[in-house]
Scaffold this motif. Structure first.
Motif, PDB file in Angstrom:
ATOM      1  N   ALA A 247       0.828  -1.200   0.000  1.00 23.18           N
ATOM      2  CA  ALA A 247       0.000   0.000   0.000  1.00 23.18           C
ATOM      3  C   ALA A 247       0.861   1.248   0.000  1.00 23.18           C
ATOM      4  O   ALA A 247       0.571   2.223  -0.698  1.00 23.18           O
ATOM      5  CB  ALA A 247      -0.950  -0.003   1.199  1.00 23.18           C
ATOM      6  N   LEU A 248       1.936   1.245   0.790  1.00 19.28           N
ATOM      7  CA  LEU A 248       2.797   2.417   0.862  1.00 19.28           C
ATOM      8  C   LEU A 248       3.546   2.646  -0.446  1.00 19.28           C
ATOM      9  O   LEU A 248       3.915   3.769  -0.760  1.00 19.28           O
ATOM     10  CB  LEU A 248       3.785   2.267   2.014  1.00 19.28           C
TER      11      LEU A 248
ATOM     12  N   GLN B 275       2.298   2.341  -3.383  1.00 16.80           N
ATOM     13  CA  GLN B 275       1.399   2.824  -4.420  1.00 16.80           C
ATOM     14  C   GLN B 275       0.854   4.197  -4.044  1.00 16.80           C
ATOM     15  O   GLN B 275       0.649   4.483  -2.870  1.00 16.80           O
ATOM     16  CB  GLN B 275       0.230   1.846  -4.588  1.00 16.80           C
ATOM     17  N   PRO B 276       0.589   5.054  -5.028  1.00 14.58           N
ATOM     18  CA  PRO B 276      -0.004   6.349  -4.711  1.00 14.58           C
ATOM     19  C   PRO B 276      -1.434   6.164  -4.210  1.00 14.58           C
ATOM     20  O   PRO B 276      -2.100   5.189  -4.553  1.00 14.58           O
ATOM     21  CB  PRO B 276       0.016   7.088  -6.062  1.00 14.58           C
ATOM     22  N   ASN B 277      -1.873   7.078  -3.372  1.00 19.14           N
ATOM     23  CA  ASN B 277      -3.245   7.009  -2.875  1.00 19.14           C
ATOM     24  C   ASN B 277      -4.221   7.275  -4.011  1.00 19.14           C
ATOM     25  O   ASN B 277      -4.118   8.293  -4.696  1.00 19.14           O
ATOM     26  CB  ASN B 277      -3.465   8.045  -1.783  1.00 19.14           C
TER      27      ASN B 277
ATOM     28  N   LEU C 221      -9.741   0.960   2.800  1.00 18.71           N
ATOM     29  CA  LEU C 221      -8.622   1.902   2.823  1.00 18.71           C
ATOM     30  C   LEU C 221      -8.319   2.269   4.271  1.00 18.71           C
ATOM     31  O   LEU C 221      -9.247   2.427   5.074  1.00 18.71           O
ATOM     32  CB  LEU C 221      -8.989   3.175   2.052  1.00 18.71           C
TER      33      LEU C 221
ATOM     34  N   HIS D 107      -5.975   6.624   3.427  1.00 18.51           N
ATOM     35  CA  HIS D 107      -6.608   6.271   2.152  1.00 18.51           C
ATOM     36  C   HIS D 107      -5.718   5.427   1.251  1.00 18.51           C
ATOM     37  O   HIS D 107      -5.808   5.485   0.036  1.00 18.51           O
ATOM     38  CB  HIS D 107      -7.099   7.506   1.399  1.00 18.51           C
ATOM     39  N   GLN D 108      -4.890   4.617   1.863  1.00 19.60           N
ATOM     40  CA  GLN D 108      -4.099   3.646   1.113  1.00 19.60           C
ATOM     41  C   GLN D 108      -4.848   2.319   1.144  1.00 19.60           C
ATOM     42  O   GLN D 108      -5.475   1.969   2.152  1.00 19.60           O
ATOM     43  CB  GLN D 108      -2.719   3.474   1.745  1.00 19.60           C
TER      44      GLN D 108
ATOM     45  N   CYS E 168      -5.727  -1.114   1.914  1.00 14.77           N
ATOM     46  CA  CYS E 168      -5.301  -2.000   2.994  1.00 14.77           C
ATOM     47  C   CYS E 168      -5.637  -3.451   2.650  1.00 14.77           C
ATOM     48  O   CYS E 168      -4.793  -4.319   2.804  1.00 14.77           O
ATOM     49  CB  CYS E 168      -5.989  -1.571   4.288  1.00 14.77           C
TER      50      CYS E 168
ATOM     51  N   CYS F 123      -7.218  -2.728   9.319  1.00 12.58           N
ATOM     52  CA  CYS F 123      -7.038  -1.405   8.732  1.00 12.58           C
ATOM     53  C   CYS F 123      -7.290  -0.292   9.766  1.00 12.58           C
ATOM     54  O   CYS F 123      -7.492   0.862   9.398  1.00 12.58           O
ATOM     55  CB  CYS F 123      -7.949  -1.250   7.521  1.00 12.58           C
TER      56      CYS F 123
END
Length: 149
Positions: free
Chosen positions: A11-12, A14-16, A120, A124-125, A127, A146
């Protein structure tokens, strides 16, 4: 490496994701960025029988898990989706995204199959995700993983 840590690391990396979509009740537009997280996004269509079958559970869980903001996103046409959502009495936000297969891909569903649920975290990533119907146990675990307590 634990599965939770791996999900967090992915998740981190990738862009939100974000969007601006009209509300099914025609009350205006909603952006993901404006919603306080954690957020559950449930992609559905009124002609998707599994989507229709899971709606009562989502309704109940939206009240049972107040730390998780539920948002429905109808992929079918608003003229079908809006009356369906009204009749179903959904208590959480319902948005319209007719034909937006790109939105499904943006949230990790390259097949575009429904129902599709994304949780998310507070930033807002992404999860966790689920292709197919959800159940109460999955929702509870997703909310805990999450940080939606």
């Amino acid at each position: 490496m634990s599965a939770v840590w791996l999900m967090a690391a992915l998740a981190l990396a990738q862009p939100n994701p974000d969007f601006k979509l009209p509300a099914l009740d025609a009350s205006g537009s909603v952006t993901l960025a404006a919603l306080p997280g954690p957020v559950l996004l449930n992609f559905w269509a009124s002609n998707c029988l599994p989507c229709v079958r899971e709606l009562p559970l989502l309704q109940a869980q939206s009240r049972r898990l107040p730390g998780l903001r539920f948002v429905g996103i109808a992929i079918d046409e608003g003229r079908r989706a809006a009356p369906f959502a009204r009749k179903a009495g959904t208590a959480y936000v319902q948005l319209a995204a007719p034909g937006r297969q790109d939105l499904l891909r943006q949230f990790g569903n390259p097949l575009g199959a429904l129902p599709y649920t994304v949780v998310l975290n507070g930033a807002h990533q992404v999860c966790t995700t689920r292709l197919g119907t959800v159940d109460a146990q999955w929702l509870e675990r997703a909310a805990q993983a999450c940080a939606a307590r």
